[in-house]
Every structure is written in C-alpha cells, then in structure tokens.
Design an enzyme around this catalytic site. Structure first.
Site, PDB file in Angstrom:
ATOM      1  N   HIS A  46      -6.053  18.611 -12.792  1.00  0.00           N
ATOM      2  CA  HIS A  46      -6.566  19.917 -12.346  1.00  0.00           C
ATOM      3  C   HIS A  46      -8.072  19.927 -12.101  1.00  0.00           C
ATOM      4  O   HIS A  46      -8.708  20.988 -12.134  1.00  0.00           O
ATOM      5  CB  HIS A  46      -6.184  21.038 -13.328  1.00  0.00           C
ATOM      6  CG  HIS A  46      -4.723  21.206 -13.506  1.00  0.00           C
ATOM      7  ND1 HIS A  46      -3.895  21.690 -12.523  1.00  0.00           N
ATOM      8  CD2 HIS A  46      -3.917  20.925 -14.567  1.00  0.00           C
ATOM      9  CE1 HIS A  46      -2.651  21.721 -12.970  1.00  0.00           C
ATOM     10  NE2 HIS A  46      -2.627  21.248 -14.200  1.00  0.00           N
ATOM     11  N   SER A  94       1.802  18.946 -12.383  1.00  0.00           N
ATOM     12  CA  SER A  94       1.493  20.272 -12.896  1.00  0.00           C
ATOM     13  C   SER A  94       0.937  21.128 -11.765  1.00  0.00           C
ATOM     14  O   SER A  94       0.183  20.636 -10.931  1.00  0.00           O
ATOM     15  CB  SER A  94       0.463  20.166 -14.028  1.00  0.00           C
ATOM     16  OG  SER A  94       0.187  21.431 -14.578  1.00  0.00           O
ATOM     17  N   GLU A 118      -2.666  24.203  -5.993  1.00  0.00           N
ATOM     18  CA  GLU A 118      -2.718  22.748  -6.105  1.00  0.00           C
ATOM     19  C   GLU A 118      -1.580  22.221  -6.959  1.00  0.00           C
ATOM     20  O   GLU A 118      -1.001  22.958  -7.747  1.00  0.00           O
ATOM     21  CB  GLU A 118      -4.075  22.301  -6.674  1.00  0.00           C
ATOM     22  CG  GLU A 118      -4.471  22.957  -7.992  1.00  0.00           C
ATOM     23  CD  GLU A 118      -4.132  22.145  -9.234  1.00  0.00           C
ATOM     24  OE1 GLU A 118      -3.593  21.026  -9.110  1.00  0.00           O
ATOM     25  OE2 GLU A 118      -4.399  22.633 -10.340  1.00  0.00           O
TER      26      GLU A 118
END
Length: 136
Positions: A46, A94, A118
């Site tokens: 992330h 994720s 994303e």
C-alpha cells in the site's frame, strides 16, 4: 530480470476478512466501469510512493475481484518484489478503496459499493484468501 506476470483474487465476495469486512458481489462494478484496469494502481504494501507494476485486467466474476498484471522490474522496488514473488516469499493481495455504500450486519460491515484505488502485493493480506500466483 524480465517483468513478472501475476494473477489472483484481490477480494472474495461474501468472505469475512480480519477487519470484519465483507464485500458484496457487484461492489466494484461502478468503480471499474468508470476507470477500468488502467485506473487501478499496483503497489507494494500500500505504499503509494513507489508503484511496482500495472494491472492489465481487473474484473468481477462469481467468486470475487480478479486481477492480472505485471510487476515491472525496471525499478529497484519492482525487482525486489518480483524476486520475492518468484521465490514464494510474497503472495498476498490487498485492496485500497473508499467506502461508498455499506451497511452493518451484526459485527460485520458489508461493503456494497466501493471506489477501488489500488491493489497491493502484500505480506499479510487482510483477507487471508486473497492470494496471487505467478502467471504463465
């Protein structure tokens, strides 16, 4: 090192994650219709500062949110992630998103519409079943 093709499920419908979130079928539809795969970033853990590749396909099927893309090895971070993925040391996916519509059902938050930003390659996915494999 060549770019590394990967694919897998970034989200599984009607499956509780470790944060007590459940994603409903169709939750990503509007977001994907608005921007397609090109609007979804591929990140590592992330970290928006260093994208690591591109998602060539992102779509919903009966099981969940399926992604297929390439880790670009032209950057140091891309080479590192590609090597870890190929070695089997990194295999989680994720999602990063903004909740648009959700409801509470007991202890669960049921996400019925989200804006997908994303999909990251991660060490520990919030949804344990969200895993990638090296494609081809």
């Amino acid at each position: 090192m060549k770019d590394v093709a990967i694919e897998g499920y970034a989200s599984l419908f009607w499956t509780r994650d470790l944060n007590d979130d459940v994603t409903a079928a169709g939750a990503f539809r509007e977001s994907l219709e608005a921007g397609g795969a090109g609007a979804i970033r591929m990140l590592h853990q992330h970290d928006e500062a260093e994208p690591i590749g591109v998602w060539d396909e992102v779509f919903e099927d009966a099981r969940g949110l399926f992604v297929r893309g390439r880790i670009i090895t032209a950057t140091p971070r891309g080479r590192l992630v590609a090597a870890l993925v190929k070695a089997g040391a990194l295999d989680g996916l994720s999602i990063g998103f903004r909740q648009v519509k959700a409801r509470t059902q007991g202890p669960l938050r049921v996400l019925s519409r989200v804006e997908l930003w994303e999909v990251s390659v991660v060490t520990f996915p919030m949804l344990p079943g969200a895993r990638l494999t090296v494609a081809g």
